[in-house]
Design a protein around this motif. Structure first.
Motif, PDB file in Angstrom:
ATOM      1  N   LEU A  21       0.827  -1.211   0.000  1.00  0.00           N
ATOM      2  CA  LEU A  21       0.000   0.000   0.000  1.00  0.00           C
ATOM      3  C   LEU A  21       0.859   1.258   0.000  1.00  0.00           C
ATOM      4  CD1 LEU A  21      -2.878  -0.543   2.618  1.00  0.00           C
ATOM      5  CD2 LEU A  21      -3.107  -0.372   0.150  1.00  0.00           C
ATOM      6  N   THR A  22       0.380   2.267  -0.698  1.00  0.00           N
ATOM      7  CA  THR A  22       0.875   3.644  -0.553  1.00  0.00           C
ATOM      8  C   THR A  22      -0.377   4.499  -0.447  1.00  0.00           C
ATOM      9  OG1 THR A  22       0.956   3.982  -2.959  1.00  0.00           O
ATOM     10  CG2 THR A  22       2.980   3.226  -1.892  1.00  0.00           C
ATOM     11  N   ARG A  23      -0.628   5.046   0.745  1.00  0.00           N
ATOM     12  CA  ARG A  23      -1.899   5.736   0.965  1.00  0.00           C
ATOM     13  C   ARG A  23      -1.700   6.983   1.811  1.00  0.00           C
ATOM     14  NH1 ARG A  23      -6.466   3.092  -0.250  1.00  0.00           N
ATOM     15  NH2 ARG A  23      -7.662   4.256   1.305  1.00  0.00           N
ATOM     16  N   PHE A  24      -2.820   7.713   1.996  1.00  0.00           N
ATOM     17  CA  PHE A  24      -2.811   8.896   2.848  1.00  0.00           C
ATOM     18  C   PHE A  24      -3.894   8.757   3.903  1.00  0.00           C
ATOM     19  CE2 PHE A  24      -4.403  13.206   3.884  1.00  0.00           C
ATOM     20  CZ  PHE A  24      -3.240  13.710   4.463  1.00  0.00           C
ATOM     21  N   ARG A  35      -1.254  12.808  11.673  1.00  0.00           N
ATOM     22  CA  ARG A  35      -1.302  13.168  13.098  1.00  0.00           C
ATOM     23  C   ARG A  35       0.124  13.188  13.652  1.00  0.00           C
ATOM     24  NH1 ARG A  35      -5.224  10.166  17.524  1.00  0.00           N
ATOM     25  NH2 ARG A  35      -5.032  11.685  19.203  1.00  0.00           N
ATOM     26  N   SER A  36       0.810  14.274  13.404  1.00  0.00           N
ATOM     27  CA  SER A  36       2.216  14.381  13.771  1.00  0.00           C
ATOM     28  C   SER A  36       2.486  15.750  14.378  1.00  0.00           C
ATOM     29  CB  SER A  36       3.098  14.175  12.534  1.00  0.00           C
ATOM     30  OG  SER A  36       4.450  14.439  12.811  1.00  0.00           O
ATOM     31  N   PHE A  48       0.879  10.360   4.909  1.00  0.00           N
ATOM     32  CA  PHE A  48       1.310   9.534   3.783  1.00  0.00           C
ATOM     33  C   PHE A  48       2.109   8.359   4.346  1.00  0.00           C
ATOM     34  CE2 PHE A  48       0.803  13.666   1.612  1.00  0.00           C
ATOM     35  CZ  PHE A  48      -0.040  13.265   0.575  1.00  0.00           C
ATOM     36  N   TYR A  49       1.718   7.129   3.966  1.00  0.00           N
ATOM     37  CA  TYR A  49       2.432   5.976   4.505  1.00  0.00           C
ATOM     38  C   TYR A  49       2.587   4.880   3.453  1.00  0.00           C
ATOM     39  CZ  TYR A  49      -2.147   3.647   5.150  1.00  0.00           C
ATOM     40  OH  TYR A  49      -3.378   3.083   4.957  1.00  0.00           O
ATOM     41  N   GLY A  59       5.414   5.796   8.274  1.00  0.00           N
ATOM     42  CA  GLY A  59       4.381   6.822   8.318  1.00  0.00           C
ATOM     43  C   GLY A  59       4.898   8.240   8.414  1.00  0.00           C
ATOM     44  N   HIS A  60       3.975   9.203   8.161  1.00  0.00           N
ATOM     45  CA  HIS A  60       4.225  10.655   8.197  1.00  0.00           C
ATOM     46  C   HIS A  60       5.195  11.093   7.092  1.00  0.00           C
ATOM     47  CE1 HIS A  60       2.044  10.365  11.873  1.00  0.00           C
ATOM     48  NE2 HIS A  60       3.028   9.789  12.539  1.00  0.00           N
ATOM     49  N   LEU A  61       5.083  10.461   5.928  1.00  0.00           N
ATOM     50  CA  LEU A  61       6.002  10.725   4.821  1.00  0.00           C
ATOM     51  C   LEU A  61       5.621  12.008   4.083  1.00  0.00           C
ATOM     52  CD1 LEU A  61       5.980   7.068   3.440  1.00  0.00           C
ATOM     53  CD2 LEU A  61       7.654   8.069   5.011  1.00  0.00           C
TER      54      LEU A  61
END
Length: 342
Positions: free
Chosen positions: A146-149, A198-199, A156-157, A171-173
């Motif tokens: 997976l590449t999703r948001f 959520r960062s 973005f992960y 995560g948090h890419l």
């Protein structure tokens, strides 16, 4: 046959082998020109072979084979982070973690795995210090699932399923460098770190999962020394949340704690023995005191002005009885003499 005739025959045969009909050659001079052109082309072959192309060819020739496709079937089309919710997960499983690469160049863990009471939830990975735009690497070889948001969580992960059975989550890419279904090798760049979702600041959120179980990454990786603790990790449903730390300082602290515990136990045993000894002495002293008291009650020391009649009356005896107890034949007594009265 002349040399010229032999040369003509040989060249005709050579051209035939190259796919050119010998009947098209009209003369030796015509062939000589074509032969010269061929040699000229061969002389430039070395210029056509580049080192990079040769290296690429060799790499493609000996490239590591991809794993069997069955590990990419279960839950592969799911959009969920945990796509194994209905799977029959074994209680224990030994996972090969030898061929690894650290997910980011930094080695500082800013937030550990575990329950966060202020948020009322479990932090299922570790946060690694990074700046926006730092390269993120695949920890093991595998295929991108997976590449999703996720606006309220990972941002973005990327999720990569690996040949050893693990899935890793990044995560948090800020940017993807791979696509779903793409095969990646350990250490291949897959994304750039960021501060999305959520960062509260730039960092990489890194998870290691086995069939949906979020393993504490510090059970597999020694982030301080940028290596894995051991060549294999044994997944267990009863211990997967616990970290491992084989650092010398930790081992020294554990050894020191063990020595202190032994010293404390030895001191307790010593105190116990001393207490027992003290109790015995106390008992003996009490016994002696009791005996002394009993003896003092059963005897009488003659004082100035006393006689047998007075002493006998004070102790409930007759003079005859007192004399008998002490083996006396007359009534004479001296001051200081000890007489039995019982």
């Amino acid at each position: 046959m002349s040399i010229k005739s032999i040369f003509f025959a040989l060249t005709a045969m050579t051209l035939f082998a190259l796919g050119t009909s010998a009947q098209n050659v009209q003369s030796a001079s015509s062939f000589s020109k074509k032969h010269s052109d061929l040699l000229a082309k061969q002389s430039r072959v070395k210029d056509q072979i580049q080192v990079k192309e040769a290296q690429k060819y060799a790499a493609d020739l000996y490239e590591e084979c991809e794993p069997e496709p069955d590990i990419y079937t279960e839950g592969w089309d799911s959009d969920l982070v945990n796509c194994y919710k209905d799977a029959n997960v074994p209680n224990t499983k030994v996972l090969d973690v030898r061929h690894y690469v650290m997910p980011i160049k930094g080695n500082y863990v800013t937030s550990h795995y575990g329950y966060r009471p202020q948020f009322g939830r479990t932090h299922k990975g570790v946060d690694l210090r990074s700046a926006i735009g730092d390269t993120v690497y695949s920890a093991f070889s595998g295929r991108v699932r997976l590449t999703r948001f996720d606006r309220g969580g990972y941002g973005f992960y990327v999720i990569v399923r690996h040949e050893n059975g693990l899935e890793t989550i990044y995560g948090h890419l800020s940017r993807f460098l791979v696509k779903p279904d793409q095969y990646v090798k350990a250490g291949q760049p897959i994304a750039l770190s960021g501060n999305t979702g959520r960062s509260t600041g730039p960092h990489l959120h890194f998870e290691t999962r086995f069939m949906g179980y979020a393993i504490n990454p510090e059970a597999i990786f020694d982030f301080g020394n940028r290596c894995t603790h051991t060549d294999s990790y044994t997944f267990s449903k009863s211990t997967y949340t616990k970290a491992r730390d084989y650092a010398p300082s930790k081992r020294y602290a554990a050894a020191k704690k063990s020595v202190k515990a032994e010293e404390k136990e030895a001191a307790a045993d010593k105190n116990k023995k001393n207490d027992k000894k003290d109790n015995q002495v106390t008992a003996s002293t009490k016994k002696s005191t009791k005996q002394s008291r009993e003896e003092s009650r059963s005897t009488h020391k003659v004082r100035e002005g006393e006689n047998l009649t007075k002493i006998a009356a004070e102790n409930g005896l007759t003079v005859a009885q007192l004399k008998k107890l002490n083996g006396m034949t007359d009534d004479n007594i001296k001051v200081g003499k000890v007489l039995r009265v019982k």
